[in-house]
Design a protein around this motif. Structure first.
Motif, PDB file in Angstrom:
ATOM      1  N   GLN A 189     -20.144  50.576 -33.939  1.00  0.00           N
ATOM      2  CA  GLN A 189     -19.562  50.018 -32.820  1.00  0.00           C
ATOM      3  C   GLN A 189     -19.338  48.566 -32.957  1.00  0.00           C
ATOM      4  N   GLU A 190     -20.478  47.982 -33.410  1.00  0.00           N
ATOM      5  CA  GLU A 190     -20.518  46.357 -33.349  1.00  0.00           C
ATOM      6  C   GLU A 190     -20.105  45.900 -34.739  1.00  0.00           C
ATOM      7  N   GLY A 191     -19.983  46.568 -35.614  1.00  0.00           N
ATOM      8  CA  GLY A 191     -19.798  46.052 -37.056  1.00  0.00           C
ATOM      9  C   GLY A 191     -20.731  44.961 -37.658  1.00  0.00           C
ATOM     10  N   ILE A 192     -22.102  45.049 -37.088  1.00  0.00           N
ATOM     11  CA  ILE A 192     -23.182  44.302 -37.732  1.00  0.00           C
ATOM     12  C   ILE A 192     -24.426  45.244 -37.432  1.00  0.00           C
ATOM     13  N   ALA A 193     -25.218  44.750 -38.584  1.00  0.00           N
ATOM     14  CA  ALA A 193     -26.409  45.775 -38.554  1.00  0.00           C
ATOM     15  C   ALA A 193     -27.529  44.480 -38.679  1.00  0.00           C
ATOM     16  N   TYR A 194     -28.765  44.933 -38.366  1.00  0.00           N
ATOM     17  CA  TYR A 194     -30.012  44.021 -38.166  1.00  0.00           C
ATOM     18  C   TYR A 194     -30.906  44.909 -38.922  1.00  0.00           C
ATOM     19  N   SER A 195     -32.131  43.812 -39.310  1.00  0.00           N
ATOM     20  CA  SER A 195     -33.430  44.413 -39.756  1.00  0.00           C
ATOM     21  C   SER A 195     -34.157  43.391 -39.359  1.00  0.00           C
ATOM     22  N   ARG A 196     -35.383  43.854 -38.563  1.00  0.00           N
ATOM     23  CA  ARG A 196     -36.481  42.846 -37.774  1.00  0.00           C
ATOM     24  C   ARG A 196     -37.581  43.194 -38.568  1.00  0.00           C
ATOM     25  N   GLY A 197     -37.901  42.505 -39.932  1.00  0.00           N
ATOM     26  CA  GLY A 197     -39.233  42.997 -40.357  1.00  0.00           C
ATOM     27  C   GLY A 197     -39.551  44.217 -40.867  1.00  0.00           C
ATOM     28  N   GLU A 198     -38.492  44.969 -41.131  1.00  0.00           N
ATOM     29  CA  GLU A 198     -38.500  46.342 -41.365  1.00  0.00           C
ATOM     30  C   GLU A 198     -38.521  46.765 -42.835  1.00  0.00           C
ATOM     31  N   ALA A 199     -38.436  45.662 -43.830  1.00  0.00           N
ATOM     32  CA  ALA A 199     -38.621  45.719 -45.280  1.00  0.00           C
ATOM     33  C   ALA A 199     -39.542  44.972 -45.613  1.00  0.00           C
ATOM     34  N   ILE A 200     -39.523  43.459 -45.072  1.00  0.00           N
ATOM     35  CA  ILE A 200     -40.605  42.809 -45.505  1.00  0.00           C
ATOM     36  C   ILE A 200     -41.000  42.287 -44.078  1.00  0.00           C
ATOM     37  N   LEU A 201     -42.218  42.155 -43.453  1.00  0.00           N
ATOM     38  CA  LEU A 201     -42.938  41.759 -42.326  1.00  0.00           C
ATOM     39  C   LEU A 201     -42.573  40.136 -42.364  1.00  0.00           C
ATOM     40  N   GLY A 202     -41.918  39.767 -41.213  1.00  0.00           N
ATOM     41  CA  GLY A 202     -41.610  38.381 -41.072  1.00  0.00           C
ATOM     42  C   GLY A 202     -40.364  37.842 -41.589  1.00  0.00           C
ATOM     43  N   ILE A 203     -39.583  38.787 -41.882  1.00  0.00           N
ATOM     44  CA  ILE A 203     -38.239  38.536 -42.438  1.00  0.00           C
ATOM     45  C   ILE A 203     -37.324  39.151 -41.538  1.00  0.00           C
ATOM     46  N   HIS A 204     -36.245  38.407 -40.855  1.00  0.00           N
ATOM     47  CA  HIS A 204     -35.164  38.934 -39.991  1.00  0.00           C
ATOM     48  C   HIS A 204     -33.915  38.943 -40.930  1.00  0.00           C
ATOM     49  N   CYS A 205     -33.028  40.059 -40.851  1.00  0.00           N
ATOM     50  CA  CYS A 205     -31.852  40.002 -41.549  1.00  0.00           C
ATOM     51  C   CYS A 205     -30.743  40.300 -40.689  1.00  0.00           C
ATOM     52  N   THR A 206     -29.392  39.906 -40.905  1.00  0.00           N
ATOM     53  CA  THR A 206     -28.395  40.609 -40.412  1.00  0.00           C
ATOM     54  C   THR A 206     -27.057  40.684 -41.357  1.00  0.00           C
ATOM     55  N   ALA A 207     -26.469  41.671 -41.243  1.00  0.00           N
ATOM     56  CA  ALA A 207     -25.503  42.202 -42.236  1.00  0.00           C
ATOM     57  C   ALA A 207     -24.366  42.401 -41.563  1.00  0.00           C
ATOM     58  N   ALA A 208     -23.274  42.375 -42.495  1.00  0.00           N
ATOM     59  CA  ALA A 208     -21.884  42.688 -42.361  1.00  0.00           C
ATOM     60  C   ALA A 208     -21.178  43.367 -43.644  1.00  0.00           C
ATOM     61  N   PRO A 209     -20.179  44.413 -43.149  1.00  0.00           N
ATOM     62  CA  PRO A 209     -19.655  44.959 -44.183  1.00  0.00           C
ATOM     63  C   PRO A 209     -18.505  44.516 -45.029  1.00  0.00           C
ATOM     64  N   ILE A 210     -18.562  44.773 -46.358  1.00  0.00           N
ATOM     65  CA  ILE A 210     -17.304  44.404 -47.274  1.00  0.00           C
ATOM     66  C   ILE A 210     -16.521  45.600 -47.517  1.00  0.00           C
ATOM     67  N   TYR A 211     -15.158  45.576 -47.353  1.00  0.00           N
ATOM     68  CA  TYR A 211     -14.293  46.655 -47.474  1.00  0.00           C
ATOM     69  C   TYR A 211     -13.475  46.580 -48.652  1.00  0.00           C
ATOM     70  N   ASN A 212     -13.182  47.950 -49.166  1.00  0.00           N
ATOM     71  CA  ASN A 212     -12.153  47.681 -50.154  1.00  0.00           C
ATOM     72  C   ASN A 212     -10.752  47.998 -49.665  1.00  0.00           C
ATOM     73  N   ALA A 213      -9.774  48.229 -50.459  1.00  0.00           N
ATOM     74  CA  ALA A 213      -8.308  48.303 -50.046  1.00  0.00           C
ATOM     75  C   ALA A 213      -8.020  49.640 -49.238  1.00  0.00           C
ATOM     76  N   ASP A 214      -8.735  50.408 -49.373  1.00  0.00           N
ATOM     77  CA  ASP A 214      -8.727  51.690 -48.511  1.00  0.00           C
ATOM     78  C   ASP A 214      -9.526  51.866 -47.376  1.00  0.00           C
ATOM     79  N   GLY A 215     -10.104  50.451 -46.885  1.00  0.00           N
ATOM     80  CA  GLY A 215     -10.850  50.561 -45.870  1.00  0.00           C
ATOM     81  C   GLY A 215     -12.616  51.062 -45.821  1.00  0.00           C
ATOM     82  N   ASN A 216     -12.997  51.386 -46.999  1.00  0.00           N
ATOM     83  CA  ASN A 216     -14.382  52.059 -47.224  1.00  0.00           C
ATOM     84  C   ASN A 216     -15.079  50.640 -47.643  1.00  0.00           C
ATOM     85  N   ILE A 217     -16.329  50.905 -46.921  1.00  0.00           N
ATOM     86  CA  ILE A 217     -17.245  49.997 -47.002  1.00  0.00           C
ATOM     87  C   ILE A 217     -18.007  50.108 -48.599  1.00  0.00           C
ATOM     88  N   ILE A 218     -17.612  48.978 -49.473  1.00  0.00           N
ATOM     89  CA  ILE A 218     -18.211  49.093 -50.874  1.00  0.00           C
ATOM     90  C   ILE A 218     -19.385  48.132 -50.994  1.00  0.00           C
TER      91      ILE A 218
END
Length: 258
Positions: A189-218
């Motif tokens: 829905q939001e088009g954005i993803a988060y990670s708050r210390g889920e892979a490495i404690l003390g590290i926050h991340c935010t991510a966005a998708p990169i699409y191909n010409a067919d509209g699939n996240i690659i």
């Protein structure tokens, strides 16, 4: 005589390539399955598998007696990806982000149930993460991984995680499939993803998708920040910058492929 000497080498190379092509379709296989698919004696296949495993091109799950692609394949893929136009464009876009916010920027692709880091631009901060290039982490524990998972439907995600309990890296890692599916719905829905210390404690991340010409996240793009430098203002800026950067990469890829 020369033909007799070269034919076995060619056949061996063909068999290795056949094995790699099998793993492109199947995540894991045991010796009998591979032998049956290739219509070869198990003794011959076993020797090839042993060689590939010793070189890091395959990994073996001793408990299940199955093989899967190893780190060496993805290491080579990551190095190759650095020379593609997408990663070249990433470098320029990521540099702009580092100039704006001075935090690390990453790009990854999906590798089975993991993400594979294929490009990065480090910050100039005194306290920063070591290089992630070529590293793999579970999809469900990272912002980029969850973004890549959001491109699948729920049934595909469930098939990836037959057990409801997910692997845990830190005390903040998502532990259950229902919680993951709930978060993926929000990400779509939001088009954005988060990670708050889920892979490495003390590290926050935010991510966005990169699409191909067919509209699939690659691929996915992320910005990471130590929690000691985190605040709401920076968080908002991170979301805006990573979304803008990923959108630019999607457009570049679209025009290159169309």
């Amino acid at each position: 005589m020369s033909t007799e000497k070269t034919n076995p080498t060619v056949k061996s190379a063909d068999r290795v390539l056949d094995i790699f092509e099998l793993f492109a379709e199947m995540k894991e296989m045991n010796l009998m399955e591979i032998s049956r698919q290739l219509e070869l004696p198990t003794s011959s296949v076993f020797k090839i598998l042993q060689n590939l495993e010793s070189r890091g091109y395959l990994e073996k799950d001793e408990s299940r007696k199955t093989f899967r692609l190893g780190y060496k394949i993805f290491e080579i893929g990551a190095k190759y990806a650095q020379n593609t136009s997408l990663t070249a464009e990433f470098t320029q876009i990521a540099q702009h982000i580092v100039d704006e916010i001075n935090e690390a920027v990453y790009m990854s692709i999906r590798s089975g149930s993991n993400i594979l880091y294929i490009a990065e631009k480090q910050s100039t901060q005194a306290v920063r993460l070591v290089s992630h290039l070529g590293m793999q982490l579970p999809l469900h524990s990272t912002a980029m991984g969850k973004m890549l998972l959001s491109g699948l439907d729920d049934e595909e995600v469930k098939a990836m995680y037959p057990e409801s309990h997910l692997g845990v890296l830190t005390e903040n890692t998502l532990e259950s499939l229902p919680n993951l599916l709930e978060q993926l719905a929000v990400i779509r829905q939001e088009g954005i993803a988060y990670s708050r210390g889920e892979a490495i404690l003390g590290i926050h991340c935010t991510a966005a998708p990169i699409y191909n010409a067919d509209g699939n996240i690659i691929a996915a793009m992320s910005i990471s920040i130590p929690s000691t430098r985190w605040n709401e203002t920076v968080w908002k800026q991170m979301k805006e910058l990573v979304t803008e950067g990923a959108n630019k990469l999607s457009l570049i890829h679209y025009y290159q492929q169309s």
